[in-house]
Motif scaffolding. Structure first.
Motif, PDB file in Angstrom:
ATOM      1  N   VAL A  21       0.878  -1.272  -0.194  1.00  0.00           N
ATOM      2  CA  VAL A  21       0.100   0.308  -0.131  1.00  0.00           C
ATOM      3  C   VAL A  21       1.068   0.928   0.239  1.00  0.00           C
ATOM      4  O   VAL A  21       0.476   1.950  -0.481  1.00  0.00           O
ATOM      5  N   MET A  22       2.161   1.393   0.298  1.00  0.00           N
ATOM      6  CA  MET A  22       3.073   2.468   1.086  1.00  0.00           C
ATOM      7  C   MET A  22       3.561   3.119  -0.488  1.00  0.00           C
ATOM      8  O   MET A  22       3.390   3.722  -1.043  1.00  0.00           O
ATOM      9  N   LYS A  23       4.244   1.513  -1.464  1.00  0.00           N
ATOM     10  CA  LYS A  23       4.570   1.452  -2.570  1.00  0.00           C
ATOM     11  C   LYS A  23       3.046   2.000  -3.799  1.00  0.00           C
ATOM     12  O   LYS A  23       3.446   3.188  -4.687  1.00  0.00           O
ATOM     13  N   LEU A  24       2.267   2.103  -3.252  1.00  0.00           N
ATOM     14  CA  LEU A  24       0.932   2.478  -4.604  1.00  0.00           C
ATOM     15  C   LEU A  24       0.671   3.553  -3.922  1.00  0.00           C
ATOM     16  O   LEU A  24       0.046   4.441  -4.757  1.00  0.00           O
ATOM     17  N   ALA A  25       0.647   4.219  -2.674  1.00  0.00           N
ATOM     18  CA  ALA A  25       0.436   5.760  -2.388  1.00  0.00           C
ATOM     19  C   ALA A  25       1.286   6.529  -2.693  1.00  0.00           C
ATOM     20  O   ALA A  25       0.585   7.626  -2.556  1.00  0.00           O
ATOM     21  N   ARG A  26       2.466   6.339  -2.262  1.00  0.00           N
ATOM     22  CA  ARG A  26       3.714   8.215  -2.094  1.00  0.00           C
ATOM     23  C   ARG A  26       4.119   7.323  -3.379  1.00  0.00           C
ATOM     24  O   ARG A  26       4.386   6.574  -4.215  1.00  0.00           O
ATOM     25  N   PRO A  27       4.393   8.718  -3.600  1.00  0.00           N
ATOM     26  CA  PRO A  27       5.043   9.178  -4.865  1.00  0.00           C
ATOM     27  C   PRO A  27       6.618   8.572  -4.681  1.00  0.00           C
ATOM     28  O   PRO A  27       7.290   8.230  -3.844  1.00  0.00           O
ATOM     29  N   ALA A  40      14.993   2.186  -5.337  1.00  0.00           N
ATOM     30  CA  ALA A  40      13.879   2.324  -5.951  1.00  0.00           C
ATOM     31  C   ALA A  40      14.175   3.438  -7.195  1.00  0.00           C
ATOM     32  O   ALA A  40      13.358   3.983  -8.153  1.00  0.00           O
ATOM     33  N   LYS A  41      15.268   4.070  -6.642  1.00  0.00           N
ATOM     34  CA  LYS A  41      16.299   5.504  -8.076  1.00  0.00           C
ATOM     35  C   LYS A  41      16.490   3.390  -9.407  1.00  0.00           C
ATOM     36  O   LYS A  41      16.528   4.870 -10.727  1.00  0.00           O
ATOM     37  N   ASP A  42      16.054   2.999  -9.392  1.00  0.00           N
ATOM     38  CA  ASP A  42      16.651   2.114 -10.591  1.00  0.00           C
ATOM     39  C   ASP A  42      15.112   2.097 -11.358  1.00  0.00           C
ATOM     40  O   ASP A  42      15.299   0.879 -12.166  1.00  0.00           O
ATOM     41  N   VAL A  43      14.363   2.052 -10.582  1.00  0.00           N
ATOM     42  CA  VAL A  43      12.873   1.238 -11.170  1.00  0.00           C
ATOM     43  C   VAL A  43      11.713   2.768 -11.649  1.00  0.00           C
ATOM     44  O   VAL A  43      11.798   3.809 -11.296  1.00  0.00           O
ATOM     45  N   THR A  44      11.336   2.291 -13.245  1.00  0.00           N
ATOM     46  CA  THR A  44       9.639   3.552 -13.099  1.00  0.00           C
ATOM     47  C   THR A  44       8.829   3.634 -12.159  1.00  0.00           C
ATOM     48  O   THR A  44       8.930   2.721 -11.077  1.00  0.00           O
ATOM     49  N   ASP A  45       8.105   4.455 -11.908  1.00  0.00           N
ATOM     50  CA  ASP A  45       7.068   4.869 -11.514  1.00  0.00           C
ATOM     51  C   ASP A  45       6.045   4.106 -11.419  1.00  0.00           C
ATOM     52  O   ASP A  45       5.609   3.333 -10.371  1.00  0.00           O
ATOM     53  N   ASN A  46       6.102   3.439 -12.631  1.00  0.00           N
ATOM     54  CA  ASN A  46       5.246   2.965 -12.984  1.00  0.00           C
ATOM     55  C   ASN A  46       5.504   0.422 -12.422  1.00  0.00           C
ATOM     56  O   ASN A  46       4.483   0.072 -11.966  1.00  0.00           O
ATOM     57  N   GLY A  47       6.772   0.792 -12.330  1.00  0.00           N
ATOM     58  CA  GLY A  47       7.252  -0.256 -11.595  1.00  0.00           C
ATOM     59  C   GLY A  47       7.438  -0.651 -10.149  1.00  0.00           C
ATOM     60  O   GLY A  47       7.208  -1.327  -9.899  1.00  0.00           O
ATOM     61  N   LEU A  48       7.219   0.920  -9.610  1.00  0.00           N
ATOM     62  CA  LEU A  48       7.372   0.443  -7.707  1.00  0.00           C
ATOM     63  C   LEU A  48       5.642   0.056  -7.846  1.00  0.00           C
ATOM     64  O   LEU A  48       5.664  -0.178  -7.391  1.00  0.00           O
ATOM     65  N   LYS A  49       5.227   1.436  -9.047  1.00  0.00           N
ATOM     66  CA  LYS A  49       3.389   0.419  -7.867  1.00  0.00           C
ATOM     67  C   LYS A  49       3.666  -0.766  -8.194  1.00  0.00           C
ATOM     68  O   LYS A  49       2.228  -1.443  -8.139  1.00  0.00           O
ATOM     69  N   GLY A  50       3.568  -1.561  -9.459  1.00  0.00           N
ATOM     70  CA  GLY A  50       3.995  -2.794  -9.872  1.00  0.00           C
ATOM     71  C   GLY A  50       4.401  -3.797  -8.748  1.00  0.00           C
ATOM     72  O   GLY A  50       3.642  -4.460  -9.057  1.00  0.00           O
ATOM     73  N   ILE A  51       5.492  -3.516  -8.191  1.00  0.00           N
ATOM     74  CA  ILE A  51       6.053  -4.164  -7.618  1.00  0.00           C
ATOM     75  C   ILE A  51       4.734  -3.889  -6.143  1.00  0.00           C
ATOM     76  O   ILE A  51       4.921  -5.469  -5.857  1.00  0.00           O
ATOM     77  N   GLY A  52       4.366  -3.565  -6.229  1.00  0.00           N
ATOM     78  CA  GLY A  52       3.090  -2.324  -4.549  1.00  0.00           C
ATOM     79  C   GLY A  52       2.409  -3.404  -4.877  1.00  0.00           C
ATOM     80  O   GLY A  52       1.239  -4.102  -4.108  1.00  0.00           O
ATOM     81  N   ALA A  53       1.759  -3.877  -6.414  1.00  0.00           N
ATOM     82  CA  ALA A  53       1.008  -3.977  -6.655  1.00  0.00           C
ATOM     83  C   ALA A  53       1.172  -5.787  -6.333  1.00  0.00           C
ATOM     84  O   ALA A  53      -0.324  -6.613  -6.149  1.00  0.00           O
ATOM     85  N   VAL A  54       1.687  -6.201  -6.733  1.00  0.00           N
ATOM     86  CA  VAL A  54       1.854  -7.268  -6.615  1.00  0.00           C
ATOM     87  C   VAL A  54       2.283  -7.811  -4.131  1.00  0.00           C
ATOM     88  O   VAL A  54       1.568  -8.937  -4.711  1.00  0.00           O
ATOM     89  N   LEU A  82       5.504 -14.786  -2.916  1.00  0.00           N
ATOM     90  CA  LEU A  82       6.423 -13.799  -3.016  1.00  0.00           C
ATOM     91  C   LEU A  82       8.094 -14.519  -2.356  1.00  0.00           C
ATOM     92  O   LEU A  82       8.706 -13.336  -1.648  1.00  0.00           O
ATOM     93  N   VAL A  83       8.094 -15.699  -2.391  1.00  0.00           N
ATOM     94  CA  VAL A  83       9.633 -15.857  -1.944  1.00  0.00           C
ATOM     95  C   VAL A  83       9.959 -15.469  -3.629  1.00  0.00           C
ATOM     96  O   VAL A  83      11.281 -14.916  -3.109  1.00  0.00           O
ATOM     97  N   ILE A  84       9.667 -15.337  -4.638  1.00  0.00           N
ATOM     98  CA  ILE A  84      10.050 -14.517  -6.238  1.00  0.00           C
ATOM     99  C   ILE A  84      11.003 -13.365  -5.321  1.00  0.00           C
ATOM    100  O   ILE A  84      11.727 -12.500  -6.141  1.00  0.00           O
ATOM    101  N   VAL A  85       9.477 -12.465  -5.026  1.00  0.00           N
ATOM    102  CA  VAL A  85       9.641 -11.264  -4.629  1.00  0.00           C
ATOM    103  C   VAL A  85      11.266 -10.591  -4.061  1.00  0.00           C
ATOM    104  O   VAL A  85      11.974  -9.587  -4.009  1.00  0.00           O
ATOM    105  N   GLN A  86      11.084 -11.869  -2.620  1.00  0.00           N
ATOM    106  CA  GLN A  86      12.089 -11.702  -2.131  1.00  0.00           C
ATOM    107  C   GLN A  86      13.602 -11.739  -3.006  1.00  0.00           C
ATOM    108  O   GLN A  86      14.556 -11.067  -3.000  1.00  0.00           O
TER     109      GLN A  86
END
Length: 122
Positions: A21-27, A40-54, A82-86
């Motif tokens: 939720v933090m990744k989805l809500a915060r810029p 987060a410098k290495d991902v796009t805005d949409n990439g960060l939102k995608g991680i948050g959604a996952v 979630l293992v893959i996320v980590q």
């Protein structure tokens, strides 16, 4: 064993739901400025939102299918996700030289693996 699995599922779900939720809500810029999200410098805005959604979907997947009995196979599958996320999170931390975060990645990975194995077996 079922109680231990539920405790770990609840803990992981709470952590991933909050993080997602933090990744989805915060810029992205605000997260980077906090100093805790240099990766987060290495991902796009949409990439960060995608991680948050996952992370949010993974959190819901840890609890709802097993709790409701509707497609309970999705709970261990969510845990594997979630293992893959980590794995990718640890890779991102290593890439930027942030090794102090690796123990957290390993603990979350092991807890998610515990849920995956326990729920696939049960």
């Amino acid at each position: 064993m079922n109680i231990a699995l539920w405790v770990v599922q609840g803990l992981l779900a709470a952590l991933y739901l909050g993080a997602g939720v933090m990744k989805l809500a915060r810029p992205r810029e605000q997260m980077i400025a906090s100093g805790n999200f240099d990766w987060a410098k290495d991902v796009t805005d949409n990439g960060l939102k995608g991680i948050g959604a996952v992370e949010v979907l993974g959190a819901l997947g840890l609890i709802l299918p097993w709790l409701t009995g509707i497609a309970p196979i999705l709970t261990p599958i969510a845990a594997v996700g979630l293992v893959i996320v980590q794995v990718f999170a640890a890779r991102a931390h290593i890439k930027i030289g942030d090794t102090k975060s690796l123990p957290v990645n390993v603990i979350l990975l092991l807890l998610a693996a515990f849920v995956a194995v326990g729920r696939f077996a049960g």
